[in-house]
Design a protein around this motif. Structure first.
Motif, PDB file in Angstrom:
ATOM      1  N   LEU A 139       0.835  -1.202   0.000  1.00 13.41           N
ATOM      2  CA  LEU A 139       0.000   0.000   0.000  1.00 13.41           C
ATOM      3  C   LEU A 139       0.871   1.253   0.000  1.00 13.41           C
ATOM      4  CD1 LEU A 139      -2.702   1.482   0.210  1.00 13.41           C
ATOM      5  CD2 LEU A 139      -2.586   1.140   2.706  1.00 13.41           C
ATOM      6  N   ASN A 140       1.908   1.256   0.833  1.00 19.10           N
ATOM      7  CA  ASN A 140       2.807   2.414   0.866  1.00 19.10           C
ATOM      8  C   ASN A 140       3.559   2.575  -0.449  1.00 19.10           C
ATOM      9  OD1 ASN A 140       2.472   3.913   3.145  1.00 19.10           O
ATOM     10  ND2 ASN A 140       4.044   2.867   4.351  1.00 19.10           N
ATOM     11  N   THR A 141       3.876   1.463  -1.107  1.00 16.10           N
ATOM     12  CA  THR A 141       4.521   1.549  -2.419  1.00 16.10           C
ATOM     13  C   THR A 141       3.614   2.241  -3.427  1.00 16.10           C
ATOM     14  OG1 THR A 141       5.735  -0.499  -1.979  1.00 16.10           O
ATOM     15  CG2 THR A 141       5.575   0.207  -4.275  1.00 16.10           C
ATOM     16  N   LEU A 142       2.347   1.863  -3.440  1.00 17.17           N
ATOM     17  CA  LEU A 142       1.393   2.499  -4.351  1.00 17.17           C
ATOM     18  C   LEU A 142       1.210   3.971  -4.020  1.00 17.17           C
ATOM     19  CD1 LEU A 142      -1.313  -0.332  -4.499  1.00 17.17           C
ATOM     20  CD2 LEU A 142       0.459   0.191  -6.181  1.00 17.17           C
ATOM     21  N   ILE A 143       1.220   4.309  -2.736  1.00 15.94           N
ATOM     22  CA  ILE A 143       1.077   5.711  -2.325  1.00 15.94           C
ATOM     23  C   ILE A 143       2.250   6.537  -2.834  1.00 15.94           C
ATOM     24  CG2 ILE A 143       1.172   7.244  -0.311  1.00 15.94           C
ATOM     25  CD1 ILE A 143      -0.532   5.162   1.171  1.00 15.94           C
ATOM     26  N   LEU A 144       3.468   6.025  -2.676  1.00 16.14           N
ATOM     27  CA  LEU A 144       4.633   6.781  -3.143  1.00 16.14           C
ATOM     28  C   LEU A 144       4.667   6.894  -4.653  1.00 16.14           C
ATOM     29  CD1 LEU A 144       7.804   6.075  -0.968  1.00 16.14           C
ATOM     30  CD2 LEU A 144       6.341   8.075  -1.036  1.00 16.14           C
ATOM     31  N   LEU A 145       4.267   5.831  -5.359  1.00 20.64           N
ATOM     32  CA  LEU A 145       4.218   5.909  -6.820  1.00 20.64           C
ATOM     33  C   LEU A 145       3.208   6.976  -7.260  1.00 20.64           C
ATOM     34  CD1 LEU A 145       4.382   2.126  -7.803  1.00 20.64           C
ATOM     35  CD2 LEU A 145       6.159   3.858  -8.129  1.00 20.64           C
ATOM     36  N   ALA A 245      13.034  20.215  -4.858  1.00 17.15           N
ATOM     37  CA  ALA A 245      12.108  19.406  -4.067  1.00 17.15           C
ATOM     38  C   ALA A 245      11.587  18.225  -4.875  1.00 17.15           C
ATOM     39  CB  ALA A 245      10.948  20.268  -3.580  1.00 17.15           C
ATOM     40  N   ALA A 246      11.280  18.436  -6.142  1.00 15.98           N
ATOM     41  CA  ALA A 246      10.771  17.358  -6.995  1.00 15.98           C
ATOM     42  C   ALA A 246      11.845  16.287  -7.205  1.00 15.98           C
ATOM     43  CB  ALA A 246      10.309  17.927  -8.333  1.00 15.98           C
ATOM     44  N   TRP A 247      13.078  16.705  -7.446  1.00 18.41           N
ATOM     45  CA  TRP A 247      14.166  15.731  -7.598  1.00 18.41           C
ATOM     46  C   TRP A 247      14.319  14.894  -6.329  1.00 18.41           C
ATOM     47  CZ3 TRP A 247      18.727  19.052  -9.949  1.00 18.41           C
ATOM     48  CH2 TRP A 247      18.377  19.429 -11.256  1.00 18.41           C
ATOM     49  N   TYR A 248      14.295  15.565  -5.193  1.00 24.06           N
ATOM     50  CA  TYR A 248      14.457  14.876  -3.915  1.00 24.06           C
ATOM     51  C   TYR A 248      13.332  13.869  -3.711  1.00 24.06           C
ATOM     52  CZ  TYR A 248      15.495  14.343   1.079  1.00 24.06           C
ATOM     53  OH  TYR A 248      15.813  13.844   2.308  1.00 24.06           O
ATOM     54  N   TRP A 249      12.110  14.272  -4.068  1.00 30.63           N
ATOM     55  CA  TRP A 249      10.968  13.375  -3.880  1.00 30.63           C
ATOM     56  C   TRP A 249      11.058  12.162  -4.796  1.00 30.63           C
ATOM     57  CZ3 TRP A 249       8.107  13.311   0.184  1.00 30.63           C
ATOM     58  CH2 TRP A 249       6.926  12.544   0.203  1.00 30.63           C
ATOM     59  N   HIS A 250      11.483  12.353  -6.026  1.00 32.82           N
ATOM     60  CA  HIS A 250      11.660  11.215  -6.931  1.00 32.82           C
ATOM     61  C   HIS A 250      12.758  10.275  -6.418  1.00 32.82           C
ATOM     62  CE1 HIS A 250       8.776  12.453  -9.862  1.00 32.82           C
ATOM     63  NE2 HIS A 250       9.415  13.559 -10.201  1.00 32.82           N
ATOM     64  N   PHE A 251      13.805  10.850  -5.843  1.00 29.65           N
ATOM     65  CA  PHE A 251      14.860  10.037  -5.232  1.00 29.65           C
ATOM     66  C   PHE A 251      14.289   9.179  -4.107  1.00 29.65           C
ATOM     67  CE2 PHE A 251      17.459  10.360  -1.285  1.00 29.65           C
ATOM     68  CZ  PHE A 251      18.335   9.327  -1.528  1.00 29.65           C
ATOM     69  N   VAL A 252      13.459   9.765  -3.247  1.00 26.50           N
ATOM     70  CA  VAL A 252      12.822   9.029  -2.159  1.00 26.50           C
ATOM     71  C   VAL A 252      11.950   7.901  -2.709  1.00 26.50           C
ATOM     72  CG1 VAL A 252      11.067   9.233  -0.339  1.00 26.50           C
ATOM     73  CG2 VAL A 252      12.904  10.923  -0.492  1.00 26.50           C
ATOM     74  N   ASP A 253      11.214   8.179  -3.799  1.00 24.21           N
ATOM     75  CA  ASP A 253      10.370   7.153  -4.422  1.00 24.21           C
ATOM     76  C   ASP A 253      11.198   5.974  -4.913  1.00 24.21           C
ATOM     77  OD1 ASP A 253       8.250   8.776  -3.946  1.00 24.21           O
ATOM     78  OD2 ASP A 253       7.916   9.369  -6.027  1.00 24.21           O
ATOM     79  N   VAL A 254      12.280   6.264  -5.623  1.00 32.16           N
ATOM     80  CA  VAL A 254      13.096   5.192  -6.214  1.00 32.16           C
ATOM     81  C   VAL A 254      13.737   4.341  -5.122  1.00 32.16           C
ATOM     82  CG1 VAL A 254      15.149   4.718  -7.604  1.00 32.16           C
ATOM     83  CG2 VAL A 254      13.510   6.438  -8.364  1.00 32.16           C
ATOM     84  N   VAL A 255      14.244   4.993  -4.074  1.00 22.47           N
ATOM     85  CA  VAL A 255      14.860   4.237  -2.979  1.00 22.47           C
ATOM     86  C   VAL A 255      13.841   3.292  -2.351  1.00 22.47           C
ATOM     87  CG1 VAL A 255      15.826   4.427  -0.655  1.00 22.47           C
ATOM     88  CG2 VAL A 255      16.666   5.911  -2.471  1.00 22.47           C
ATOM     89  N   TRP A 256      12.586   3.764  -2.182  1.00 19.53           N
ATOM     90  CA  TRP A 256      11.575   2.895  -1.586  1.00 19.53           C
ATOM     91  C   TRP A 256      11.310   1.661  -2.444  1.00 19.53           C
ATOM     92  CZ3 TRP A 256       9.462   1.766   2.816  1.00 19.53           C
ATOM     93  CH2 TRP A 256       8.334   0.948   2.834  1.00 19.53           C
ATOM     94  N   LEU A 259      13.893  -0.703  -1.538  1.00 20.58           N
ATOM     95  CA  LEU A 259      13.653  -1.208  -0.191  1.00 20.58           C
ATOM     96  C   LEU A 259      12.528  -2.244  -0.184  1.00 20.58           C
ATOM     97  CD1 LEU A 259      13.875   2.051   1.982  1.00 20.58           C
ATOM     98  CD2 LEU A 259      15.380   0.073   2.130  1.00 20.58           C
ATOM     99  N   PHE A 260      11.458  -1.939  -0.885  1.00 19.60           N
ATOM    100  CA  PHE A 260      10.319  -2.860  -0.919  1.00 19.60           C
ATOM    101  C   PHE A 260      10.723  -4.196  -1.529  1.00 19.60           C
ATOM    102  CE2 PHE A 260       6.660  -4.560  -3.331  1.00 19.60           C
ATOM    103  CZ  PHE A 260       5.820  -4.865  -2.263  1.00 19.60           C
ATOM    104  N   ALA A 261      11.434  -4.138  -2.662  1.00 17.74           N
ATOM    105  CA  ALA A 261      11.820  -5.367  -3.348  1.00 17.74           C
ATOM    106  C   ALA A 261      12.862  -6.160  -2.569  1.00 17.74           C
ATOM    107  CB  ALA A 261      12.345  -5.042  -4.744  1.00 17.74           C
ATOM    108  N   ALA A 262      13.863  -5.460  -2.012  1.00 18.57           N
ATOM    109  CA  ALA A 262      14.981  -6.157  -1.377  1.00 18.57           C
ATOM    110  C   ALA A 262      14.686  -6.577   0.054  1.00 18.57           C
ATOM    111  CB  ALA A 262      16.226  -5.263  -1.405  1.00 18.57           C
TER     112      ALA A 262
END
Length: 276
Positions: A139-145, A245-256, A259-262
């Motif tokens: 659910l959190n993955t879908l929220i961040l996407l 701010a947008a770059w930082y947020w996309h970075f946070v999304d990609v890291v998650w 994290l979710f997969a690994a």
């Protein structure tokens, strides 16, 4: 003519904030050390830590206020904006290396468990029940996407002069970021394993918790940009603060996603699932 400006760079006037910020960071670090070692240090470490935090926050507010004032004064020429972008790219690269450390620890524990006697060659350790990756984590993955989509919507609206679209996109992103943090807090409160006690739980909480801190920082970053959007600060040609701010947020999304997969999916594969 002597003193005439014949370049596109912005020469900064003397500023107290680098010195004040570094001293505040030192006070914050000393307070944290005293707070975490009450038996070996004098009392009052918690208060010293809070004073240092207040100093760091005041430095951030004042210094970035000066940067915004420089932008309004026309000091952010195309060359200056380019260098600001370089600085943000390097900052995000340094944050990537932080997460490389957490991933390295997690994979070292999981791929070479026989090196760690307390876990008896098993990872996760025997007796640990893991979280179901396809419930709250999914659910959190879908929220961040979705939040990555809304911040892109806001950026697209800004570039095309649609200020209402900018505000709506930012509002949606801030709400989704806050929702992610609330769900993660709920997940932590109901986690089937405590912080520490095993390599799995330590690696899990450090990696996901460090990411959660970044989500909080990114949400604050976006809130500041939302306030600035209402003040009419950004233009289609000059909006580096929003871009950062947008770059930082996309970075946070990609890291998650990693994290979710690994950690959630692969890291708990084959282990007993809590409540399952």
């Amino acid at each position: 003519m002597a003193g005439a400006k014949n370049h596109d760079y912005h020469i900064l006037p003397p500023s107290i904030w680098p010195l004040f910020g570094s001293m505040s960071a030192l006070v914050m670090a000393m307070g944290a050390i005293m707070w975490m070692h009450p038996d070996a240090m004098p009392a009052g470490g918690g208060w010293i830590f809070l004073i240092g935090v207040a100093g760091v926050l005041f430095t951030m507010f004042s210094w970035w206020s000066n940067v915004i004032a420089e932008a309004h004064a026309g000091d952010h020429t195309p060359v200056v904006q380019l260098h600001l972008r370089y600085g943000m790219i390097l900052f995000i690269a340094s944050e990537v290396m932080f997460f490389v450390g957490w991933f390295w620890a997690f994979f070292d524990f999981s791929l070479f468990p026989s090196e760690l006697a307390p876990i008896e060659g098993m990872f996760p350790s025997k007796g640990i029940e893991v979280m179901n990756a396809f419930e709250l984590p999914l659910l959190n993955t879908l929220i961040l996407l979705c939040s990555g989509t809304t911040v892109t919507w806001a950026h697209h609206a800004l570039i095309h002069g649609d200020r209402e679209g900018l505000k709506k996109g930012l509002w949606c992103t801030v709400i989704l970021g806050a929702l992610f943090s609330c769900i993660q807090a709920y997940e932590y409160m109901h986690a089937p394993f405590p912080f520490g006690g095993s390599p799995y739980s330590s690696a899990f909480y450090m990696a996901t918790g460090f990411h959660g801190f970044h989500v909080l920082v990114g949400t604050i970053f976006l809130v500041v940009n939302l306030v600035r959007a209402y003040k009419g600060d950004f233009t289609p040609r000059q909006h580096f603060g929003f871009e950062a701010a947008a770059w930082y947020w996309h970075f946070v999304d990609v890291v998650w996603l990693f994290l979710f997969a690994a950690i959630y999916v692969w890291g708990g594969w084959g282990a007993p699932i809590h409540g399952g």
